[in-house]
Write an enzyme that holds these catalytic residues in place. Structure first.
Site, PDB file in Angstrom:
ATOM      1  N   HIS A 384     -26.514   8.762   0.422  1.00  0.00           N
ATOM      2  CA  HIS A 384     -25.197   9.300   0.771  1.00  0.00           C
ATOM      3  C   HIS A 384     -25.244  10.118   2.058  1.00  0.00           C
ATOM      4  O   HIS A 384     -24.184  10.447   2.626  1.00  0.00           O
ATOM      5  CB  HIS A 384     -24.677  10.157  -0.383  1.00  0.00           C
ATOM      6  CG  HIS A 384     -23.180  10.191  -0.484  1.00  0.00           C
ATOM      7  ND1 HIS A 384     -22.356   9.564   0.426  1.00  0.00           N
ATOM      8  CD2 HIS A 384     -22.351  10.789  -1.388  1.00  0.00           C
ATOM      9  CE1 HIS A 384     -21.095   9.776   0.090  1.00  0.00           C
ATOM     10  NE2 HIS A 384     -21.058  10.517  -1.004  1.00  0.00           N
ATOM     11  N   ASP A 388     -21.185   6.503   3.478  1.00  0.00           N
ATOM     12  CA  ASP A 388     -20.080   7.142   2.768  1.00  0.00           C
ATOM     13  C   ASP A 388     -19.611   6.261   1.609  1.00  0.00           C
ATOM     14  O   ASP A 388     -19.866   5.056   1.583  1.00  0.00           O
ATOM     15  CB  ASP A 388     -18.909   7.396   3.721  1.00  0.00           C
ATOM     16  CG  ASP A 388     -19.249   8.417   4.788  1.00  0.00           C
ATOM     17  OD1 ASP A 388     -20.093   9.296   4.503  1.00  0.00           O
ATOM     18  OD2 ASP A 388     -18.700   8.328   5.897  1.00  0.00           O
TER      19      ASP A 388
END
Length: 413
Positions: A384, A388
Site C-alpha cells: 500500500h 493505492d
C-alpha cells in the site's frame, strides 16, 4: 590418484549452500560428470558432478553442513586405486553396520532393493510412515529418483506395500500400544525453507500489506477451453490450461495500471515496461517461483509451454538460478490444492501478487435471475506504500473482465 570435489559457482550473489544429500556412498563407482551430491541454495538444488571417473573416496562435508563456494566436499579416487576400491568397500561398510544397529532398522527405505535407490530424508520418512517398498514405486524425479509426490501417490493408490516388513512390525507394535503416541521428530529446516521464511517475514515487516478481493465467472473460459483444448494440444503439443488466460489478462492489466508492476528502491519508484511474471510451482522441497520473461509478448501457447517446462524441471529438481531470478509480478494458484480463499504475501522486491483459487459452482444473479455459475475468488495482495486502493481495484476488475469475456484478450481491450 585422488581428485578433489569442490563447491562450484552457484550463481550471482550466492556464496554458500547446504549439503542436501549425498547421491553416492564412499566406495561407490562413479562416472565422469555423474551427479554425486546435491547442494541446496536459497532458491534451487544444485547437483555437483564427479570431476573424473573412479570411486567416491572420503566425504569431507556431511549432509546438513553449510559450505562456501570453492570448499572441499569429497575426493574421487581415479585409476588403479579406483578399481580396487569397490572390492574393499564392503568390509568397512559391514563394520559400520555392525557398530550402528539403529540405522539398520530403517534399511528397507534406504538400501538397494533390486535397484540402486537413494532416498532423500523427506522421502525416506514418508516411505517408512506409509510402510511402502520404494523399489515398487516408479520415480519421476531426476534420473528416476523418488519424490515426495511419488510416495504420496503410491500410498493413496494402496500400491507398493512392504510385504516383508509389515508382518514383522505388527507384533512389535502391539506391545507398547498402551496409549496414544507422543513421539516427536526434529528435522532441520532446508535452506530453501529458511529463505522462504525469512523473505516472507521481511515482506510483512517492511511493506504495508493489504489484500483486495473479487470474484470471477469462469463460464466463458471453461467453454473456450473445452471447445479448443484438443486442437490446441494437437497443434502446440501442450495442454490448454487456465494459467495462459490469466497470465495474458494480468499482462494487459499491468499495462493499464503500471504501478502494480513497479517496485520501491530506496526513495525511488522503478517502473517496468515489461512483464516478467513469476509463477508459483510446487517442487519436492517446497514452493518455487520461476519467471516467465517478457510474458506480455508471448502467446497463450508459449506461456503454457513455459509453465509446463517449469513444472517438469521443478519435479526433477533441475530449475536453475536463471529460471528464478527477477520477476515483476507473481501469480500463485492455490486453487490446484483446493484453496477457496487466501491472502497471499508479496515476493519482495515485487509490489503485488495475484492469488487464484478453486473453481466452485455458486448461485449468482444474472439478469434478475438466480443461476449457478462456476466462480473463482481472486485476491490481490499489494504494498500500500506504492499502490493505492483505487489502482488495486481497477487492476482486479480489468483481470475479471478479461477472463469473463476472453475476446478482450484477442482484441486487446
Amino acid at each position: 590418484m585422488a581428485t578433489e570435489v569442490k563447491v562450484p559457482t552457484l550463481g550471482e550473489s550466492v556464496t554458500e549452500a547446504t549439503v542436501g544429500q549425498w547421491l553416492k556412498k564412499p566406495g561407490d563407482a562413479v562416472k565422469a560428470d555423474e551427479p554425486i551430491v546435491s547442494l541446496e541454495t536459497d532458491k534451487v538444488a544444485v547437483d555437483v558432478p564427479a570431476p573424473a571417473a573412479g570411486t567416491l573416496g572420503d566425504i569431507v562435508a556431511k549432509e546438513g553442513d553449510t559450505v562456501e563456494v570453492g570448499a572441499l566436499l569429497a575426493y574421487v579416487n581415479e585409476g588403479a586405486a579406483a578399481a580396487a576400491a569397490p572390492a574393499a568397500a564392503p568390509a568397512p561398510a559391514a563394520k559400520a553396520e555392525a557398530a550402528t544397529p539403529a540405522p539398520a532398522a530403517s534399511a528397507p527405505a534406504d538400501e538397494d532393493e533390486g535397484g540402486n535407490l537413494t532416498l532423500s530424508p523427506a522421502v525416506r520418512r514418508l516411505v517408512l510412515e506409509h510402510g511402502l517398498d520404494p523399489s515398487k514405486i516408479k520415480g519421476t524425479g531426476k534420473d528416476g529418483r523418488l519424490t515426495k509426490d511419488d510416495v504420496v501417490a503410491a500410498a493413496a493408490a494402496g500400491t507398493a506395500k512392504a510385504a516383508a516388513s509389515a508382518p514383522a512390525a505388527t507384533p512389535a507394535a502391539a506391545a507398547p500400544a498402551a496409549g496414544p503416541s507422543r513421539a516427536q521428530e526434529r528435522v532441520k529446516m532446508t535452506r530453501l525453507r529458511q529463505t522462504v521464511a525469512k523473505r516472507l517475514k521481511e515482506a510483512q515487516n517492511n511493506a504495508a500489506l493489504l489484500t483486495t478481493y473479487n470474484d470471477v465467472d469462469m463460464t466463458n473460459v471453461i467453454e473456450a477451453r473445452a471447445k479448443y483444448k484438443d486442437l490446441f494440444e494437437k497443434k502446440h503439443g501442450v495442454r490448454l490450461g487456465f494459467m495462459g488466460f490469466f497470465t495474458k489478462a494480468v499482462c494487459m492489466a499491468l499495462r493499464d495500471i503500471p504501478g502494480v508492476n513497479a517496485q520501491i528502491e530506496g526513495d525511488e519508484i522503478v517502473y517496468n515496461d515489461f512483464a516478467d511474471i513469476s509463477v508459483a510451482v510446487s517442487a519436492p522441497n517446497g514452493l518455487v517461483v520461476p519467471v516467465i520473461r517478457n510474458a506480455e509478448s508471448l502467446s497463450v501457447a508459449e506461456i503454457e509451454k513455459t509453465i509446463g517446462s517449469f513444472g517438469k524441471k521443478a519435479k526433477e529438481g533441475t530449475l536453475t538460478m536463471e529460471d528464478m531470478k527477477g520477476g515483476t509480478f507473481t501469480i500463485s494458484n492455490g486453487g490446484v490444492f483446493g484453496s477457496l480463499l487466501s491472502s497471499p504475501i508479496i515476493n519482495p522486491p515485487q509490489s503485488a501478487v495475484l492469488g487464484l483459487h478453486r473453481i466452485e459452482d455458486r448461485p449468482v444473479v444474472r439478469d434478475g435471475q438466480i443461476v449457478i455459475r462456476p466462480m473463482m475468488y481472486l485476491a490481490l495482495s499489494y504494498d500500500h506504500r506504492l499502490i493505492d486502493g483505487r489502482e488495486a481495484v481497477t487492476f482486479l476488475v480489468a483481470v475479471k473482465n478479461a477472463i469473463e469475456d476472453p475476446t478482450r484478450l484477442l482484441i486487446d481491450l
